[in-house]
Write an enzyme that holds these catalytic residues in place. Structure first.
Site, PDB file in Angstrom:
ATOM      1  N   LYS A  31       0.805  -1.223   0.000  1.00 59.67           N
ATOM      2  CA  LYS A  31       0.000   0.000   0.000  1.00 59.67           C
ATOM      3  C   LYS A  31       0.840   1.276   0.000  1.00 59.67           C
ATOM      4  O   LYS A  31       0.403   2.320  -0.504  1.00 59.67           O
ATOM      5  CB  LYS A  31      -0.930   0.005   1.213  1.00 59.67           C
ATOM      6  CG  LYS A  31      -2.122  -0.928   1.109  1.00 59.67           C
ATOM      7  CD  LYS A  31      -3.174  -0.386   0.175  1.00 59.67           C
ATOM      8  CE  LYS A  31      -4.472  -1.168   0.272  1.00 59.67           C
ATOM      9  NZ  LYS A  31      -5.514  -0.627  -0.618  1.00 59.67           N
ATOM     10  N   SER A  68       0.816  -9.709  -0.628  1.00 62.06           N
ATOM     11  CA  SER A  68       0.662  -8.252  -0.590  1.00 62.06           C
ATOM     12  C   SER A  68       1.004  -7.594   0.739  1.00 62.06           C
ATOM     13  O   SER A  68       1.270  -6.393   0.781  1.00 62.06           O
ATOM     14  CB  SER A  68      -0.777  -7.877  -0.968  1.00 62.06           C
ATOM     15  OG  SER A  68      -1.698  -8.510  -0.091  1.00 62.06           O
TER      16      SER A  68
END
Length: 402
Positions: A51, A302
């Site tokens: 992110k 992720s």
């Protein structure tokens, strides 16, 4: 419109600040899945998640007057840390709205980067609505977690790294919630290598992108609690949906138990701490949710921001499922030597006693009896079955729990 140059420029902005994460081959997961499996380790990225790429690119794109007014964002955790970290790098005010149930570790980490954290709403979508209201009141710039071209371009830099690290990759898998990662990644990969296949993976407890593709537009769904809280988005982005519909080859779902087991696999086999959303792509491979075998596949892990209490529960569940931990109860005569006799039988069966609890009052316990609760460390399911059969043969009425 997003163009490839946006992704290339995003990468230039990140140099010296954002990690180029490793691409690691896994012989274990290759054998289990029937594919040649590589893992893109975004769980080792700064702030513990991909992110930070998108948020950093967005914030670095702001004009000076926008920076002075600060930024605001909504997040279940990873985007929050990415925005807070990026803001701290250039010294601008930052406010993050997080759901009330956000993991404490993520709340504390976000505060640690200097952001003001406001807990509001039970799910991400409620936090998002409140953050947008605050943004209108304060005049700050809203940094959307996914539905923003600058954010998508930042996430697309992962695609540049993958193609440099493994030019002959056939398939790339990544988690999908709101769609920022999947859209940016798929766009970048398809621009540079049109033959590549790109798939998104989401939890069946919150299949927002699956519903969007079925309805040909983003829709709001009803979801259940999921261990993959980072992709628990009830309605994907409008912008991200357009790119996913155009560039993504498919989206599949994985079950909660499959995600949990994959997290444990990664921890045990590869010594990698990966959160639920990050484990989804590998879960899709291990549980054969995808229409291919024998391919060179990259699974994007992720993020790695997992609350320690959740880790312990995942480990405990994994031990139970693999037959390495079991609990059972039985009733014995409350006389000297009876418990020792039972313990001797368990010891001869090579099980390790983890805990014992006595209960002398209850509906199943008569005067002069004691109900015993055992927790045992065992070898596997066959070992548990052997213990069960021997105890029955020895005259014990036992009830096993798994």
């Amino acid at each position: 419109m997003l163009i490839l140059n946006d992704v290339l420029q995003a990468r230039e902005k990140m140099k010296g600040t954002i990690h180029e994460t490793p691409l690691e081959h896994s012989q274990t997961f290759s054998k289990l899945s029937g594919n040649d499996v590589y893992m893109k380790l975004e769980n080792l990225q700064k702030t513990g998640s991909f992110k930070v790429r998108g948020s950093f690119n967005k914030i670095m794109s702001l004009r000076e007057e926008e920076r002075q007014r600060g930024v605001i964002a909504a997040s279940a955790g990873n985007h929050a840390q990415g925005v807070a970290y990026s803001s701290s790098m250039i010294g601008i005010p930052c406010t993050i709205v997080m759901p009330k149930g956000a993991p404490l570790s993520k709340v504390q980490a976000t505060q640690g980067y200097g952001a003001e954290v406001i807990l509001h709403g039970d799910v991400f979508d409620e936090s998002l609505d409140y953050a947008l209201e605050l943004q209108r009141q304060r005049g700050a710039t809203f940094v959307h977690p996914f539905d923003d071209l600058a954010v998508m371009a930042g996430q697309g830099t992962i695609g540049l790294e993958i193609l440099e690290q493994l030019p002959d990759v056939d398939v790339v898998l990544c988690p999908v919630g709101g769609g920022g990662l999947l859209s940016g990644l798929a766009f970048t990969l398809k621009q540079l290598k049109p033959s590549i296949q790109v798939y998104g993976v989401e939890s069946s407890a919150c299949p927002g992108m699956t519903a969007a593709l079925r309805h040909k537009k983003p829709v709001t769904i009803t979801s259940s609690d999921t261990i993959a809280d980072g992709i628990a988005v009830k309605k994907p982005g409008n912008i991200t949906y357009e790119y996913i519909e155009k560039y993504v080859d498919g989206v599949v779902c994985v079950e909660e138990a499959e995600i949990s087991r994959t997290m444990l696999y990664l921890l045990e086999r590869n010594k990698l701490l990966v959160e639920g959303s990050g484990a989804c792509p590998l879960a899709a491979l291990l549980y054969h949710k995808l229409p291919f075998t024998g391919k060179k596949v990259v699974a994007v892990l992720s993020g790695g921001n997992v609350d320690v209490t959740l880790i312990s529960r995942i480990i405990e569940r994994g031990l139970v499922e693999s037959g390495r931990f079991v609990t059972f109860t039985t009733v014995i005569s409350d006389k000297p030597g009876q418990l020792n006799k039972l313990l001797r039988i368990i010891a001869e069966l090579e099980a390790n006693v983890m805990s014992i609890h006595h209960q002398r009052i209850g509906t199943k316990v008569l005067p002069g009896q004691a109900e015993i609760h055992f927790s045992l460390e065992t070898k596997n399911q066959d070992h548990i079955h052997q213990i069960h059969q021997v105890l029955i043969k020895e005259g014990y009425d036992v009830e096993f729990f798994q």
